[in-house]
Scaffold this motif. Structure first.
Motif, PDB file in Angstrom:
ATOM      1  N   ARG A 183     -35.617 -16.276   2.339  1.00 43.06           N
ATOM      2  CA  ARG A 183     -36.639 -15.453   1.661  1.00 43.06           C
ATOM      3  C   ARG A 183     -36.972 -14.220   2.502  1.00 43.06           C
ATOM      4  N   PHE A 184     -37.181 -14.459   3.804  1.00 45.89           N
ATOM      5  CA  PHE A 184     -37.507 -13.346   4.704  1.00 45.89           C
ATOM      6  C   PHE A 184     -36.368 -12.334   4.733  1.00 45.89           C
ATOM      7  N   LEU A 185     -35.128 -12.837   4.754  1.00 45.31           N
ATOM      8  CA  LEU A 185     -33.968 -11.949   4.760  1.00 45.31           C
ATOM      9  C   LEU A 185     -33.894 -11.146   3.466  1.00 45.31           C
ATOM     10  N   ASP A 186     -34.142 -11.812   2.345  1.00 46.95           N
ATOM     11  CA  ASP A 186     -34.096 -11.129   1.055  1.00 46.95           C
ATOM     12  C   ASP A 186     -35.172 -10.045   0.970  1.00 46.95           C
ATOM     13  N   ASN A 187     -36.364 -10.354   1.462  1.00 47.08           N
ATOM     14  CA  ASN A 187     -37.435  -9.358   1.469  1.00 47.08           C
ATOM     15  C   ASN A 187     -37.088  -8.175   2.361  1.00 47.08           C
ATOM     16  N   ALA A 188     -36.407  -8.464   3.488  1.00 44.82           N
ATOM     17  CA  ALA A 188     -36.005  -7.392   4.397  1.00 44.82           C
ATOM     18  C   ALA A 188     -35.012  -6.457   3.715  1.00 44.82           C
ATOM     19  N   PHE A 189     -34.087  -7.024   2.941  1.00 43.46           N
ATOM     20  CA  PHE A 189     -33.116  -6.196   2.219  1.00 43.46           C
ATOM     21  C   PHE A 189     -33.794  -5.405   1.101  1.00 43.46           C
ATOM     22  N   LYS A 190     -34.763  -6.027   0.413  1.00 40.35           N
ATOM     23  CA  LYS A 190     -35.477  -5.313  -0.644  1.00 40.35           C
ATOM     24  C   LYS A 190     -36.228  -4.111  -0.074  1.00 40.35           C
ATOM     25  N   ASN A 191     -36.872  -4.304   1.063  1.00 38.71           N
ATOM     26  CA  ASN A 191     -37.573  -3.194   1.706  1.00 38.71           C
ATOM     27  C   ASN A 191     -36.599  -2.104   2.129  1.00 38.71           C
ATOM     28  N   PHE A 192     -35.403  -2.526   2.559  1.00 33.85           N
ATOM     29  CA  PHE A 192     -34.378  -1.556   2.954  1.00 33.85           C
ATOM     30  C   PHE A 192     -33.885  -0.768   1.745  1.00 33.85           C
ATOM     31  N   PHE A 193     -33.620  -1.472   0.638  1.00 31.57           N
ATOM     32  CA  PHE A 193     -33.136  -0.806  -0.574  1.00 31.57           C
ATOM     33  C   PHE A 193     -34.179   0.159  -1.133  1.00 31.57           C
ATOM     34  N   HIS A 194     -35.456  -0.191  -0.980  1.00 33.58           N
ATOM     35  CA  HIS A 194     -36.541   0.669  -1.465  1.00 33.58           C
ATOM     36  C   HIS A 194     -36.916   1.749  -0.448  1.00 33.58           C
ATOM     37  N   ARG A 195     -36.163   1.785   0.659  1.00 29.57           N
ATOM     38  CA  ARG A 195     -36.363   2.790   1.709  1.00 29.57           C
ATOM     39  C   ARG A 195     -37.741   2.685   2.381  1.00 29.57           C
ATOM     40  N   ASN A 196     -38.213   1.453   2.449  1.00 28.65           N
ATOM     41  CA  ASN A 196     -39.476   1.202   3.136  1.00 28.65           C
ATOM     42  C   ASN A 196     -39.267   0.675   4.552  1.00 28.65           C
ATOM     43  N   ALA A 197     -38.013   0.411   4.904  1.00 30.61           N
ATOM     44  CA  ALA A 197     -37.710  -0.146   6.227  1.00 30.61           C
ATOM     45  C   ALA A 197     -36.254   0.130   6.564  1.00 30.61           C
ATOM     46  N   GLU A 198     -35.906  -0.106   7.836  1.00 35.39           N
ATOM     47  CA  GLU A 198     -34.523   0.050   8.266  1.00 35.39           C
ATOM     48  C   GLU A 198     -33.701  -1.144   7.815  1.00 35.39           C
ATOM     49  N   HIS A 199     -32.386  -1.030   7.985  1.00 33.15           N
ATOM     50  CA  HIS A 199     -31.496  -2.140   7.650  1.00 33.15           C
ATOM     51  C   HIS A 199     -31.861  -3.356   8.509  1.00 33.15           C
ATOM     52  N   PRO A 200     -31.885  -4.569   7.916  1.00 32.09           N
ATOM     53  CA  PRO A 200     -32.234  -5.770   8.686  1.00 32.09           C
ATOM     54  C   PRO A 200     -31.359  -5.913   9.928  1.00 32.09           C
ATOM     55  N   LYS A 201     -31.979  -6.374  11.016  1.00 30.77           N
ATOM     56  CA  LYS A 201     -31.265  -6.547  12.278  1.00 30.77           C
ATOM     57  C   LYS A 201     -31.113  -8.030  12.601  1.00 30.77           C
ATOM     58  N   PHE A 202     -30.089  -8.341  13.378  1.00 30.35           N
ATOM     59  CA  PHE A 202     -29.867  -9.718  13.779  1.00 30.35           C
ATOM     60  C   PHE A 202     -30.975 -10.157  14.737  1.00 30.35           C
ATOM     61  N   LYS A 203     -31.398 -11.405  14.570  1.00 27.71           N
ATOM     62  CA  LYS A 203     -32.441 -11.954  15.422  1.00 27.71           C
ATOM     63  C   LYS A 203     -31.833 -12.428  16.743  1.00 27.71           C
ATOM     64  N   ARG A 204     -32.590 -12.271  17.809  1.00 25.84           N
ATOM     65  CA  ARG A 204     -32.146 -12.679  19.136  1.00 25.84           C
ATOM     66  C   ARG A 204     -33.000 -13.827  19.646  1.00 25.84           C
ATOM     67  N   LYS A 205     -32.372 -14.710  20.402  1.00 30.23           N
ATOM     68  CA  LYS A 205     -33.077 -15.858  20.965  1.00 30.23           C
ATOM     69  C   LYS A 205     -34.174 -15.391  21.913  1.00 30.23           C
ATOM     70  N   GLY A 206     -35.342 -16.005  21.784  1.00 34.57           N
ATOM     71  CA  GLY A 206     -36.442 -15.697  22.681  1.00 34.57           C
ATOM     72  C   GLY A 206     -37.297 -14.525  22.258  1.00 34.57           C
ATOM     73  N   ILE A 207     -36.933 -13.847  21.165  1.00 34.55           N
ATOM     74  CA  ILE A 207     -37.696 -12.692  20.695  1.00 34.55           C
ATOM     75  C   ILE A 207     -38.219 -12.980  19.290  1.00 34.55           C
ATOM     76  N   ASN A 208     -39.520 -12.937  19.131  1.00 33.00           N
ATOM     77  CA  ASN A 208     -40.158 -13.161  17.828  1.00 33.00           C
ATOM     78  C   ASN A 208     -39.706 -14.476  17.204  1.00 33.00           C
ATOM     79  N   GLU A 209     -39.856 -15.561  17.947  1.00 34.75           N
ATOM     80  CA  GLU A 209     -39.455 -16.885  17.472  1.00 34.75           C
ATOM     81  C   GLU A 209     -40.493 -17.417  16.475  1.00 34.75           C
ATOM     82  N   PHE A 210     -40.043 -17.792  15.266  1.00 31.89           N
ATOM     83  CA  PHE A 210     -40.978 -18.370  14.295  1.00 31.89           C
ATOM     84  C   PHE A 210     -40.196 -19.057  13.179  1.00 31.89           C
TER      85      PHE A 210
END
Length: 244
Positions: free
Chosen positions: A84-111
């Motif tokens: 769901r989070f990934l899909d929302n990230a792509f929707k925001n990207f397509f609507h030009r509200n955000a950059e292209h989704p980035k790969f998540k890294r271990k230890g950064i923003n864990e949730f």
């Protein structure tokens, strides 16, 4: 009104291991399908349907679990929430509200998120895969009165675990008041005084900050000498995060 409260979790050693598995698995699923969606777009950019959506990746997740059986150890809905989070990230990207989704890294923003089957009894919170409940500290009386929990989000910050509980209450949004001299104040930050307010109130500099700043400076100097990517460097970063 939908509101949220955040409490600190105190999991036992077994629960810590399972929490880390949830962080890692949700990150793996997010990154795996981010790559799949990018690959699909590259090969279908000229087709009538050029991208995958949440439902496509959710169906693909079933097959992915067969390939990686350890994903069955994780709450299925938490993995779906990653999609769901990934899909929302792509929707925001397509609507030009955000950059292209980035790969998540271990230890950064864990949730990871849990959307259903959540229960609070006393000072323990129960949700799928954690049937014995995780002990927490917070506004226990207030939390025990929550009836409709929409979702919880488990996070990790500086080695500590937290739970944000999103729920509905019967309160209405407070009425927004227009700014005026009666309900606003100007703040001037200084050196001798931490802050001076326009109503004449002065706030002294907290002395403990100087001690903390010295420790932070020492840790930063030590960190600069650690080898990039080493375990010692990661441990030292954690010490610095806790000091901050």
């Amino acid at each position: 009104m939908i509101t949220a409260t955040k409490v600190k979790l105190y999991p036992n050693e077994g629960q810590k291991i399972l929490l880390e598995k949830h962080f890692g698995s949700c990150r793996f699923v997010y990154n795996y399908f981010l790559k799949k969606r990018d690959e699909y777009y590259i090969t279908h950019r000229d087709a009538q349907r050029s991208s995958l959506n949440y439902f496509d990746t959710n169906n693909m997740l079933i097959e992915l679990k067969k390939e990686y059986p350890w994903l069955y150890e994780i709450n299925a809905q938490s993995l779906q929430m990653s999609l769901r989070f990934l899909d929302n990230a792509f929707k925001n990207f397509f609507h030009r509200n955000a950059e292209h989704p980035k790969f998540k890294r271990k230890g950064i923003n864990e949730f990871f998120a849990v959307p259903q089957h959540i229960k609070i009894q006393g000072n323990r919170i129960y949700f799928p895969k954690f049937s014995e409940g995780i002990y927490f500290k917070g506004s226990e009386k207030k939390l025990s009165e929550i009836k409709d929990i929409n979702e919880i989000v488990i996070t990790k910050d500086s080695g500590y675990y937290y739970c944000s509980i999103i729920y509905e209450n019967e309160e209405e949004l407070p009425e927004k008041k227009p700014l005026s001299s009666e309900n606003s104040v100007g703040i001037d930050l200084g050196i001798e005084k931490f802050a001076t307010l326009s109503n004449g109130i002065a706030i002294e500099n907290p002395g403990f900050i100087k001690k903390v700043e010295k420790r932070i400076k020492r840790l930063q100097k030590q960190l600069s000498k650690k080898e990039n990517g080493s375990k010692n460097r990661r441990k030292h970063i954690l010490k610095l995060q806790k000091e901050y």
